[in-house]
Design a protein around this motif. Sequence first.
Motif, PDB file in Angstrom:
ATOM      1  N   UNK A  10       0.838  -1.211   0.000  1.00 54.74           N
ATOM      2  CA  UNK A  10       0.000   0.000   0.000  1.00 54.74           C
ATOM      3  C   UNK A  10       0.869   1.254   0.000  1.00 54.74           C
ATOM      4  N   UNK A  14       0.875   3.932  -2.882  1.00 55.69           N
ATOM      5  CA  UNK A  14       0.466   5.309  -2.589  1.00 55.69           C
ATOM      6  C   UNK A  14       1.504   6.315  -3.097  1.00 55.69           C
ATOM      7  N   UNK A 305       2.574   7.896  10.192  1.00 57.61           N
ATOM      8  CA  UNK A 305       1.857   6.625  10.040  1.00 57.61           C
ATOM      9  C   UNK A 305       2.524   5.510  10.851  1.00 57.61           C
TER      10      UNK A 305
ATOM     11  N   UNK B 105      -5.801   8.783  10.611  1.00 56.54           N
ATOM     12  CA  UNK B 105      -6.073   7.577   9.821  1.00 56.54           C
ATOM     13  C   UNK B 105      -4.921   7.396   8.832  1.00 56.54           C
ATOM     14  N   UNK B 106      -4.805   6.188   8.312  1.00 56.86           N
ATOM     15  CA  UNK B 106      -3.720   5.937   7.350  1.00 56.86           C
ATOM     16  C   UNK B 106      -4.303   6.034   5.946  1.00 56.86           C
ATOM     17  N   UNK B 107      -3.791   7.000   5.194  1.00 54.58           N
ATOM     18  CA  UNK B 107      -4.385   7.355   3.908  1.00 54.58           C
ATOM     19  C   UNK B 107      -4.346   6.195   2.899  1.00 54.58           C
ATOM     20  N   UNK B 108      -3.335   5.344   3.034  1.00 56.41           N
ATOM     21  CA  UNK B 108      -3.188   4.258   2.049  1.00 56.41           C
ATOM     22  C   UNK B 108      -4.299   3.205   2.177  1.00 56.41           C
ATOM     23  N   UNK B 109      -5.003   3.194   3.302  1.00 57.66           N
ATOM     24  CA  UNK B 109      -6.048   2.191   3.536  1.00 57.66           C
ATOM     25  C   UNK B 109      -7.435   2.854   3.540  1.00 57.66           C
ATOM     26  N   UNK B 113     -10.494  -0.847   6.291  1.00 59.17           N
ATOM     27  CA  UNK B 113      -9.147  -1.345   6.605  1.00 59.17           C
ATOM     28  C   UNK B 113      -8.552  -0.567   7.770  1.00 59.17           C
ATOM     29  N   UNK B 117      -7.288  -2.125  11.309  1.00 58.75           N
ATOM     30  CA  UNK B 117      -5.830  -2.089  11.454  1.00 58.75           C
ATOM     31  C   UNK B 117      -5.315  -2.676  12.774  1.00 58.75           C
TER      32      UNK B 117
END
Lengths: 400, 244
Positions: A10, A14, A305, B105-109, B113, B117
């Motif tokens: 991911x 991204x 993150x 929040x995690x932007x990639x998910x 998701x 997490x």
Amino acid sequence: MWIELTIALKFLRQGFAQTLLILVGIGVGVAVIVFIVTLVSGLQENIVSRTLGTQAHIKVEPQQEVNLVAPTADGEVRLVRQDERAQRLRSINNWQQVLQSLENVPTVTAASPVVSGPAFARRGQALKSILVIGIDPERYEKIISISDNIIAGEFKVSAGNTVIGSALANDLGVRIGGKLRLETGDNQAAVLTITGIFELGVRELDSRYVYLDLKQAQALLGLFGGATVIDLTVNDIFAASVVADRIDRLTALKAESWMQTNSELMNALKSQSLSSNLISFFVALSVALGIASVLAISVTQRTREIGILRAMGARRAQMLRVFLIQGALLGLSGSFAGAGVGWVMVWVFNEYGPGLFDIHPSVTIVPVAVTVATIAGVLAAIAPAWRASRLDPVAAIRYV
Amino acid sequence: MSNPVSLHESVLRLQDLRKCYNVGLPTEVEVLHGLNMTLHAHDFCALVGPSGSGKSTLLNLIGLLDQPTDGELFITDIATRHLQDEERTALRRENIGFVFQFHHLIEAFNAQENVLMPMMVKSGKPTVELQQWAAELLDAVGLKGFEGKKPSQLSGGQQQRVAIARALVTRPALLLADEPTGNLDTQTAAHIFELLRKFNQDFGCAVLIVTHDARLSQTCDRTVTLVDGHFTEDIRHSKADTSN
């Protein structure tokens, strides 16, 4: 490992532009390595096959003759001034038994007795210096395939027949079925019918080599029943020197490998290999540094993150693996693409290149390149991954 | 939906908890001075105080993201001060849910998701049951149909609701919320508060909310005030107060 792989994928997806750039970088690096290694090894194979297409892997001949000086008595001092002995044409003693012994050496694949010496070829007023080579055609073909290089007639060497080089045929103005008179220094002469003309692609050989039947050459050179050289081929051409040294020790004859005969060529080949390896190493190093720098930037970009994931309960080891996997994935996918591009470059070289020789990638080069690039990717990822795993979650979450 | 956590004697207990920075240096400074406090299941507590009073430091200690200098901190009756990093991480994963001011929040998910997490870092690929549970939580915070949306496709209030669902997915014994409404308009803030209250009642998890909003803090069962690293007030509101 599933979640680490998922997060790694991911993150890579991204940062698509960044990922694409480093993949192109890795791909170009691997393509260059695949092409350079293939080109250099193809060039070397071509040079070696051309060289060995006209000579034996090992030549076994008698040791040089030296002056014998009687030993001095105790206390006696003798001052000697001497000239080195002239080397006459000599046969290998008991060459039939030597030939048999050499054939039994496990790495030797073919052996052929040869009697060779200087002579003159005469036609009308034209006189050319040549090298008479008396051979057993069946055996000799396993050493140097003359029949593959015949451009006129056939490779038929028997009593009264001869096969000569194309340059000599031109110089003397002879053709298939024509007659040629050979003369040696001992007033021996023979008139032979030309049955074939060959072209080995080496001017010196094409203008001097004259192949005769072994017995006829023995008679012409005054070496009845003799053989001046035994030519050998071995199964591993780059082990020829080792085999030659062994024969040297076993037989007390002089055995010289093609590598010793062409020592300058070998030096050139070694230099080429060294250059190729250095280029590959530095390209691989720059690819690894590229991966490391991209991942270092990625860790900085992902600091928050990473902090969130740690707060969610992700272990340090998991964060470490996320970035190691990213390094491996970049190395793996970039090298696959690069190997493909390298393959295309090889094809373009063969199709549209200078056309002097073809190059063929080794079957191992792609798996080796992919494995090395993947390992390099993982190694390059160690430092950024370690940093990611050591980030303080509190500071990481607050990172802007 | 109701899925109460197991009841412990206390969910959170602070015992003479201290925190110093720059320990051993001339610039050493103590920011938390021997704090004592207990939270039980179903407690709904606000932590208030002026900026620089040590609220965030305390929340980081309680969330096991940082370590105290002295004293002891019990999570579900487990002493945590001398635990190794891996043990602290496991305890945090099992028992503590976080809601941050900026949702994080995690932007990639996508939303689902992100909710899953904490479970995914614990046990890998989520089962069908877990996915259903995440969908139920998103439904409970009013985000049914938003499962596949990326955080950037959601409004601030929606993102914060996803963050609440994420904090609850592990059915934590303790939910820590650091100014969860600080970045939202009044109406959305009130709704988020209502959600936290609802889950506090439904799940039985203890909730500790850091807030500057005096009106919202008064809707909690209890308000603890931290000033200069000391608890200066610990007010338990009556039902009549909280119903206003």
